[in-house]
Design an enzyme around this catalytic site. Structure first.
Site, mmCIF file in Angstrom:
data_model
loop_
_atom_site.group_PDB
_atom_site.id
_atom_site.type_symbol
_atom_site.label_atom_id
_atom_site.label_comp_id
_atom_site.label_asym_id
_atom_site.label_seq_id
_atom_site.Cartn_x
_atom_site.Cartn_y
_atom_site.Cartn_z
ATOM 1 N N GLY A 41 42.269 51.475 55.080
ATOM 2 C CA GLY A 41 42.211 50.107 54.678
ATOM 3 C C GLY A 41 42.293 49.211 56.014
ATOM 4 N N GLY A 42 42.745 49.853 57.095
ATOM 5 C CA GLY A 42 42.568 49.049 58.370
ATOM 6 C C GLY A 42 43.535 47.661 58.575
ATOM 7 N N LYS A 53 46.615 36.680 52.356
ATOM 8 C CA LYS A 53 46.364 36.000 51.299
ATOM 9 C C LYS A 53 47.524 36.028 50.149
ATOM 10 C CE LYS A 53 43.648 35.083 53.580
ATOM 11 N NZ LYS A 53 43.145 35.568 54.918
ATOM 12 N N HIS A 444 29.769 21.930 34.130
ATOM 13 C CA HIS A 444 30.720 21.109 34.131
ATOM 14 C C HIS A 444 31.844 21.121 33.262
ATOM 15 C CE1 HIS A 444 31.837 16.692 33.964
ATOM 16 N NE2 HIS A 444 32.143 16.825 32.949
#
Lengths: 465, 469
Positions: A41-42, A53, A444
Site C-alpha cells: 500500500g506504500g 482523509k 438538479h
C-alpha cells in the site's frame, strides 16, 4: 541464502504504482513478483492519502458537532459540546489502513502475484537481492519496475525527531497538540493543519512563498486562506523557518520585516517529498537521472533495457493516481500491448477546506502557452445545492481556447469538489469544447450544475448569474 | 395590450424560468406568468431544494448516531428543533427564489404575477390575486405549468395529518409514526428525513419493489439499505383508504398476493404515489391542444404542440419529471424560437435520489436492455473496496456500468453509493460523447476519491476485471 527465484516481471515497491502494476500484470498472465520492505500500500495507504482523509473526515464531523453545540446554529440540531478521543480516532484510522493493506495483499494473491517481504538492492540490471527475515533472496527478472516512492524532505536545521514530525507522525498523535506549527503551506501541511485546527489545536502555518498553496493560482487558494483565518489558523507567508529556539520549545522564524519565535508542542515539517532510492543500488545500473528522480520515456522505460520506473521515483506530480496509471501501462507493455503515456489530464486534488481541484491548464498557464483563452467561473453562491449544504464558498472555472472553444483546463474550489474532478478529467480526455459541457444535462440540484454554467458563461451568458 | 411578446411562458418553475432567461438572452421579448407568488415552481418552493435542505440538516443527526462513536467522537444525545430547521429551509428557499427575480430583472424578463391561461393562440389571459384580468399578446406561448401530487382514492389530503410532499416539508414536529404511501423518489427522500429525526417510518408500495423503473439490482440493494436504517416496507400493497376519523390515522390496505386486508396506525400519512401533469384551467381544450392518453400535453419531441405557436415543456409533457429535464427543454425551445436548432438528448438525463446512500442513474437499465434484446456486458464495483469510502464511513453500495457487448459503448450507469448524485456526471459527459467503457477506464481518476469506484466499474466492463476487487 535462499534458493534463487526468477520471473518475467519484478516490481520493487508495493505502493499504489507498484501494487497496481503487479495486479494488472498478474491479471494479464505475467509471472510477477513484488518486493516490499514495509506493508503493502506504500505511503498512500499506510501513512498518506487514506489515513489523512480519515483524520480529515473525523475532524469535519467534530467541527460540525461543535457547531451544533453552539446556541445559534441555524440547522436546529443541538447537542452537548462534543468530546474527542484522538487515540480512538487513530485506532479507527489504523483499522481502515489495516483493512485496505490486507485487501491489497489479497488482491495481489488473487492475481497470482508472488509477494516477497524485504529490502531490495540491485545486483545488476537483471538481478535483485532482497534482504528478508530468512536471509538473502536472489531474484532474476526479465523486466524490473522501480516503484520505490518517496519520503518527506527534511530541513537540515529541523531534523525529524522528538517534537519535529513529518506527516507520518502527524497521523498518529495520541492527542491534538495544544500548539502546532506547520512548516510548509502546501497541500500536505494545510490538510493536516486544518484537521488539527478543527480538533482543537492552535495552528500556525509558516510558508516561505508569498502565499499558501503556491502550486495553485491565487484565485483557487484564496477561499482556503479565508477559511483558515476563520478557523483561527495564523498563516505567516514570506516567512522562513530557521530552527529551534535554544530551549527547544519554539520555532524561530524570520520574514523581511520581523523575526519571531513561535512556541510549539509539535512542529510538522511538510516542505515536499523526494524520491526514495536509499540502499537500492541504483549505482549498479546504467540509468539516467533528472535531478533527484529517474528519467523515463513515454513508456516509463529508463535508459536501461528491461528496467522501468513509475510513480514518485519518476518525479512530479507525485500523485498516487499518476503512479497507478503508470503501473497499469507498464504491466500492459510487458504483456506485449501497444501502450504509451497519452493522458491528457491528471487531476490534482487538495483536501483542504474547501477542497481544490485542478485539471489541465489554469488561465495563466494557458496564456503563457501563447494561446488566446476564454475563461469564466461560476460561483457556488448561485447554486441551489450548495445553499442547501451551507457550502456557498468557491466556484467552478473553465479555461478554453478562444478560437475553437476547446477546453484546456477546469478548476474548482468548494466543498466536495474532489468528486467533480473525474468529470473534468473525462471532458479533457474527450477533447470537449465549451458547447459540449454546456449541453450536457447535469442533475438538479447538484454542485455539478456549476460546470455547464461556467461553460455557458465562457460562451457569453450563464443562466443562473 | 399594446406590446406583443415574442414568447410568454406560463409557469415560473425550472422549465419556465430557465426558458424565459435563455430566450431573453437570445434577444427575444419575454414574459413569464406565475401565480404562486414566488418563482422557482415546485422544485424551489416545495420540492427539490427544500427537501435537500432538510436532508442536509438531518444528515448530521444521522452521522452522529451511526458513525461518531467509531471515529472517537462523543456528541451526547442530539436534540432537534424542528421549527428552527424549517427556518433554515425557508431561508434557503427565499434566497433561491429571490435570486430568480434578480435574474429576471437582469435579463429583462417581464415577471407577470397571476395565473395564466390560453385565451386563444397568441393570447394569454392572466388572473391576478385581486381578481383583475389582463391579457398578454404573444407570438409564442410555452406551457410550463408543471405537475401536482397525484391523488389516491380514499385518501383525503389536509396537509396537516395527511400530507403530500408539500406538507411533509413543514410538519411542525417529528411525527412518532409516519406512513408513506408510495416508494418512489419523493416518498423515500422525505421518509428518510423524518426517520433520521426520529420517526418510525413505514412505506407502503403498490408494486413489489421500490423506485419503479430503476435498475432491478439497485432497487433490491437500495431497499435493503433503507431497511437497515430502520425504514419498514410493505410491498405489493394497495392502499384502499386512510381513515382520519379517530385520534390515530388508519391506513387500510390490501395485499395483492392474497387479497388479505390489514391496516397501519399513523400520526402522519405522506401520500407520494406520483405526480400528474397540471393542465386544468389552462384553456387547452378550447384552443385544441391535444393531450396524450395519460393527460400530458402532446409534443413533437421538440416542444411543439399540435397548435402552431403553442409549445410545452417540463412535467406537463412526456418524460421523467425532473427539474433539469425541464430546464433543458426550456433552453431548447428558447433556442428554437430564436432561430437556432434546439435539441434535448433524452438518452442522457441523470436521475438522483438524495437518500443515504444516494442513488444516481443515467441511461438504460439492465431490464430495458434485456427487453430490447441488446447484447450487453456488465461491470460492477463495490464501494467497500474504495479507500475514500472507507475513510468517510460510507462503504455501502456499488456502481454498475452497462456497455454494448461488441462496441463497448456505455449504455447505462446505475449507482447506489455516497455522493452518487455528483459523481455520476462524469458518465453523463462520457455518454454525450458516445464513450466506450474503456474511455472511462483509461481516464486518470484522482486518488483518493469515491469516483475511483466509477472507473473500476468501467474497467470491469471493458477489460473483464477491475484492479481493486
Amino acid at each position: 541464502m535462499l534458493k534463487p527465484m526468477s520471473c518475467k516481471l519484478l516490481v520493487i515497491g508495493a505502493g499504489p504504482g507498484g501494487y497496481v502494476c503487479a495486479i494488472r500484470a498478474g491479471q494479464l498472465g505475467i509471472d510477477t513478483v513484488v518486493v516490499e520492505a514495509l506493508r503493502p500500500g506504500g505511503t498512500c495507504l499506510n501513512i498518506g492519502c487514506i489515513p489523512s482523509k480519515a483524520l480529515i473526515h473525523a475532524a469535519e464531523a467534530f467541527e460540525a458537532a461543535k457547531a451544533a453545540a453552539e446556541a445559534n446554529n441555524p440547522l436546529g440540531i443541538s447537542a452537548s459540546a462534543p468530546v474527542l478521543n484522538l487515540a480512538k480516532t487513530v485506532e479507527w484510522k489504523d483499522g481502515i489502513v489495516a483493512r485496505l493493506t490486507g485487501g491489497v495483499a489479497g488482491l495481489m494473491k488473487k492475481a497470482g502475484v508472488k509477494y516477497v517481504s524485504g529490502t531490495a538492492r540491485f545486483e545488476n540490471g537483471e538481478t535483485v537481492i532482497v534482504a528478508t527475515d530468512m536471509g538473502e533472496q536472489e531474484i532474476h527478472a526479465e523486466n524490473i519496475v522501480i516503484a520505490t516512492g518517496s519520503v518527506p524532505v527534511e530541513i537540515p536545521s529541523l531534523p525529524f525527531g522528538d517534537r519535529i514530525i513529518s506527516s507520518k507522525e502527524a497521523l498518529k498523535l495520541s492527542e491534538p497538540p495544544e500548539k502546532l506549527v506547520v512548516v510548509g503551506g502546501g497541500y500536505i501541511g494545510l490538510e493536516l493543519g486544518t484537521a488539527y485546527a478543527k480538533l482543537g489545536s492552535q495552528v500556525t502555518v509558516v510558508e516561505a512563498a508569498p502565499r499558501i498553496l503556491p502550486l495553485y493560482d491565487a484565485e483557487l487558494s484564496a477561499p482556503v486562506a479565508r477559511r483558515l483565518a476563520k478557523l483561527g489558523v495564523e498563516v505567516l507567508t514570506s516567512t522562513k523557518a530557521l530552527g529551534l529556539s535554544p530551549d527547544g520549545a519554539s520555532l524561530r522564524v524570520e520574514s523581511e520585516e520581523t523575526a519571531r519565535s513561535l512556541p510549539a508542542d509539535k512542529i510538522l515539517v511538510a516542505v515536499g517529498r523526494k524520491p526514495h532510492f536509499e540502499g537500492l543500488g541504483l549505482e549498479e545500473l546504467a540509468i539516467d537521472m533528472e535531478g533527484r528522480h529517474i528519467r523515463v520515456d513515454d513508456r516509463c522505460r529508463t535508459a536501461m533495457r528491461g528496467i522501468y520506473a513509475i510513480g514518485d521515483a519518476t518525479g512530479e506530480p507525485m500523485l498516487a493516481h499518476r503512479a497507478m496509471a503508470q503501473g497499469e501501462m507498464v504491466a500492459e507493455i510487458v504483456a506485449g500491448h501497444k501502450r504509451a503515456w497519452d493522458k491528457q489530464a491528471i487531476p490534482a486534488v487538495c483536501f483542504t477546506d474547501p477542497e481544490i481541484v485542478s485539471v489541465g491548464l489554469g488561465p495563466e498557464e494557458a496564456k503563457a502557452s501563447g494561446r488566446e483563452v476564454k475563461t469564466a467561473f461560476f460561483p457556488f453562491a448561485a447554486n441551489g445545492r450548495a445553499m442547501t449544504l451551507q457550502s456557498e464558498e468557491g466556484f467552478v472555472r473553465v479555461v478554453a481556447r478562444a478560437d475553437n472553444h476547446l477546453i484546456l483546463g477546469i478548476q474548482a474550489v468548494g466543498a466536495g469538489v474532489s468528486e467533480l474532478a473525474s468529470g473534468f478529467g473525462l471532458a479533457l480526455e474527450m477533447g470537449a469544447r465549451l458547447e459540449d459541457l454546456a449541453a450536457t444535462i447535469h442533475a438538479h440540484p447538484t454542485m455539478g450544475e456549476a460546470v455547464p454554467e461556467a461553460a455557458l458563461r465562457a460562451l457569453g451568458k450563464a443562466l443562473h448569474i | 395590450m399594446s406590446e406583443t411578446y415574442d414568447v410568454v411562458f406560463i409557469g415560473g418553475g425550472p422549465g419556465g424560468y430557465v426558458g424565459a432567461i435563455k430566450a431573453a438572452q437570445l434577444g427575444l421579448k419575454v414574459a413569464c406568468v406565475e401565480g404562486r407568488g414566488a418563482l422557482g415552481g415546485t422544485c424551489l418552493n416545495v420540492g427539490c431544494i427544500p427537501s435537500k435542505a432538510l436532508l442536509h440538516a438531518s444528515h448530521l443527526a444521522h452521522e452522529a448516531e451511526t458513525n461518531f462513536a467509531a471515529m472517537g467522537l462523543n456528541a451526547g444525545p442530539l436534540s432537534v428543533d424542528v421549527a428552527k430547521m424549517l427556518g433554515f429551509k425557508e431561508s434557503v428557499i427565499k434566497s433561491n427564489t429571490q435570486g430568480i427575480e434578480f435574474l429576471f430583472k437582469k435579463n429583462k424578463v417581464a415577471y407577470v404575477k397571476g395565473w395564466g391561461s390560453i385565451a386563444a393562440p397568441g393570447s394569454v389571459k392572466v388572473k391576478g390575486e385581486d381578481g383583475s384580468e389582463t391579457t398578454l399578446a404573444a407570438k409564442n406561448i410555452v406551457i410550463a405549468t408543471g405537475s401536482e401530487s397525484t391523488p389516491l382514492k380514499g385518501v383525503t389530503v389536509d396537509e396537516k395529518r395527511v400530507v403530500t410532499s408539500t406538507g411533509a416539508l413543514e410538519l411542525p414536529a417529528v411525527p412518532k409514526r409516519l406512513v408513506v404511501i408510495g416508494a418512489g423518489v419523493i416518498g423515500l427522500e422525505l421518509g428518510s428525513v423524518w426517520k433520521r429525526l426520529g420517526s418510525e417510518v413505514t412505506v407502503v408500495e403498490f408494486l413489489d419493489h421500490v423506485t419503479p423503473g430503476m435498475d432491478g439490482e439497485i432497487q433490491k440493494q437500495f431497499q435493503r439499505s433503507l431497511e437497515k436504517q430502520g425504514i419498514k416496507f410493505i410491498l405489493g400493497a394497495a392502499v384502499s383508504g386512510v381513515d382520519a376519523s379517530g385520534a390515530d390515522l388508519k391506513v387500510n390496505y390490501t395485499l395483492r398476493k392474497d387479497s388479505s386486508t390489514a391496516s397501519l396506525d399513523a400520526d402522519v400519512v405522506l401520500l407520494a404515489v406520483g405526480r400528474r401533469p397540471y393542465v386544468s384551467g389552462l384553456g387547452l381544450e378550447a384552443v385544441g391542444v391535444a393531450l396524450d392518453e395519460r393527460g400530458r400535453v402532446k409534443t413533437d419531441g421538440h416542444g411543439r404542440t399540435n397548435v402552431p405557436g403553442i409549445w410545452a415543456i417540463g412535467d406537463v409533457i412526456a418524460g421523467p419529471m425532473l427539474a433539469h429535464k425541464a430546464e433543458e427543454e426550456g433552453v431548447s425551445v428558447a433556442e428554437t424560437l430564436a432561430g437556432q436548432k434546439g435539441h434535448v438528448n433524452y438518452d442522457v438525463i441523470p436521475g438522483v435520489i438524495y437518500t443515504d446512500p444516494e442513488v444516481a442513474t443515467v441511461g438504460k437499465t439492465e431490464e430495458q436492455l434485456k427487453q430490447e434484446g441488446r447484447a450487453y456486458k456488465v461491470g460492477k464495483f463495490a464501494y467497500v473496496a474504495n479507500g475514500r469510502a472507507k475513510a468517510i464511513l460510507a462503504t455501502e453500495g456499488f456502481v454498475k456500468v452497462l456497455a454494448d457487448a461488441t462496441t463497448d459503448r456505455i449504455l447505462g450507469v446505475h449507482i447506489l453509493g455516497p455522493q452518487a448524485g455528483e459523481t455520476i456526471h462524469e458518465y453523463c459527459v462520457a455518454m454525450e460523447f458516445g464513450a466506450a467503457a474503456e474511455d472511462v477506464a483509461r481516464t486518470c481518476h484522482a486518488h483518493p476519491t469515491l469516483s475511483e469506484a466509477l472507473r473500476e466499474a468501467a474497467m470491469a466492463a471493458a477489460f473483464g476485471k477491475p484492479i481493486h476487487s
